[in-house]
Design an enzyme around this catalytic site. Structure first.
Site, mmCIF file in Angstrom:
data_model
loop_
_atom_site.group_PDB
_atom_site.id
_atom_site.type_symbol
_atom_site.label_atom_id
_atom_site.label_comp_id
_atom_site.label_asym_id
_atom_site.label_seq_id
_atom_site.Cartn_x
_atom_site.Cartn_y
_atom_site.Cartn_z
ATOM 1 C CG ASN A 19 -2.166 -0.846 1.003
ATOM 2 O OD1 ASN A 19 -2.577 -1.109 -0.118
ATOM 3 N ND2 ASN A 19 -2.747 -1.294 2.093
ATOM 4 C CD GLU A 54 -2.412 -7.400 6.393
ATOM 5 O OE1 GLU A 54 -1.550 -7.404 7.281
ATOM 6 O OE2 GLU A 54 -3.273 -6.496 6.322
#
Length: 140
Positions: A19, A54
Site C-alpha cells: 500500500n 490482509e
C-alpha cells in the site's frame, strides 16, 4: 469415514509496504488476486473468506490434515511464484508472499481453541521469517 475439519489461516507478508509503495488501489488488486488464488480449485465444501485486513481463512470440512497442509503449501507456492504487473503497464510489482498456519479440529473442542491453534501456527510462520507454512504440530 469422515475426517474432522481443517483450518488454514494465511496472511500476506508485509502488506502495508505494498500500500505504501504502490497505493491502495494496487493493494486492493493484490487482495483480490490472492482471494481468487485461494478459491481456485476449491475442494468440496471449502469456505474461503477474508478474516480481516490482509488475513484470510480457508475452512476445509471433511479434509484430512495432510491434504490441508498440501493445499496450503500449494497456495503459498502459487503466490510466491506469481509475477504481478501494474494493470495496463509492464511494470512488475515486487514479489508477493504469504505465511500460513494449519490446524485440525479436535473432537469436542471449542471453536475458539481451533482457531487459536491455526492462528498460533500462522504467527510462528510470520515470526520465523515469513513466506512459510507452519502446522499446529510445530507448536508442541
Amino acid at each position: 469415514m469422515t475426517c474432522p475439519p481443517s483450518l488454514i489461516l494465511c496472511d500476506i507478508d508485509h502488506f502495508k509496504q505494498f500500500n505504501d509503495t504502490y497505493g491502495h488501489l494496487i493493494g486492493d488488486s493484490i487482495l483480490r488476486y490472492f482471494a481468487g488464488l485461494l478459491k481456485r480449485d476449491a475442494l468440496d465444501g471449502q469456505v474461503t473468506c477474508r478474516y480481516g485486513g490482509e488475513e484470510f481463512v480457508i475452512l476445509l470440512p471433511d479434509t484430512a490434515f495432510d491434504r490441508a497442509v498440501d493445499l496450503a503449501e500449494n497456495k503459498r507456492h502459487a503466490i510466491e511464484s506469481a509475477q504481478l504487473k501494474r494493470k495496463g503497464s509492464e511494470q512488475t510489482l515486487k514479489q508477493v508472499t504469504a505465511s500460513f498456519g494449519v490446524a485440525c479440529y479436535r473432537r469436542g473442542e471449542e471453536t475458539e481453541g481451533f482457531i487459536k491453534r491455526a492462528d498460533d501456527a500462522l504467527y510462528k510462520a510470520k515470526n520465523s521469517g515469513r513466506n512459510r507454512l507452519v502446522t499446529e504440530k510445530a507448536l508442541v
